[in-house]
Design a protein around this motif. Sequence first.
Motif, PDB file in Angstrom:
ATOM      1  N   PRO A 154     -17.943  44.925   1.439  1.00  0.00           N
ATOM      2  CA  PRO A 154     -16.854  45.903   1.259  1.00  0.00           C
ATOM      3  C   PRO A 154     -16.115  45.655  -0.395  1.00  0.00           C
ATOM      4  N   HIS A 158     -12.268  45.925  -1.982  1.00  0.00           N
ATOM      5  CA  HIS A 158     -10.699  46.026  -1.944  1.00  0.00           C
ATOM      6  C   HIS A 158     -10.041  45.885  -3.318  1.00  0.00           C
ATOM      7  N   GLN A 199     -12.029  54.780   1.589  1.00  0.00           N
ATOM      8  CA  GLN A 199     -11.181  53.814   2.304  1.00  0.00           C
ATOM      9  C   GLN A 199      -9.752  54.180   2.330  1.00  0.00           C
TER      10      GLN A 199
END
Length: 256
Positions: free
Chosen positions: A87, A89, A136
Amino acid sequence: MYLPSFSLEGKTALITGAGRGIGRALAIGFAEAGADVVLISRTRSDLDEVAGSIEKLGRKAYGFTVDVTEKEEIQSLYDSLTSRQIPLHILVNNAGMNIRSKALEVSEEEWEKIMNTNLRSAFYFSQEAAKLMKSQGNGRIINISSVAGHVALRTGVVYASTKAAMIQMTKNLALEWGPYGINVNSIGPWYFRTPLTAELLADENYLNDILSRTPLNRVGELAELVGPAVFLSSDAGSYCTGQTLFVDGGMTVYGF
């Protein structure tokens, strides 16, 4: 609750130029704050050393050798993150360089090399990151600019131009990507002790000139950049976007 969290637990941060200096300090600092870290550098040995330090903190480290001036390599990196289900972020665009030529002496090769390393790479890393962050619904992007993007210095016109452009790019991307939950900010350092500045700061006359323009009368330590970066990446900085935080000992009060 009035004290928001500065923790980066559960987050993964990608840091360019993570093998040495500012990038290395940020990578380890983010791991200390709880983040897993994707490390980008052109030198495998540097990546391995930083990854080892992060893993000792109990965090995951993913090292990728990437030439940040090559768009195809940037795209390939993001494809690898997706295929490996890593992922993303937080993105920190830290990779950069400087050639301290005076304006009359700047060559086309120098112009292209600095522009591609400092500015072009930051845009394409941000563009690819934003595609993931948009899907997201959140994300943080931090551009490592410089006081040279805000005030005039005696040499390094190309470097200064890239850093000024990064500050403006930060504003534009914050405006465009804010509706997607993406915060975009930049940090503008002054002189910090790194392997790249060691020789300059060893020159007593040069150092005294620097200190004469620095109200705190000292050079910054790398740990002092970690806190601002963690702040902008954490819940504590959730309402900050489009801003440049100068971490400069007060240098921009004077100019140069």
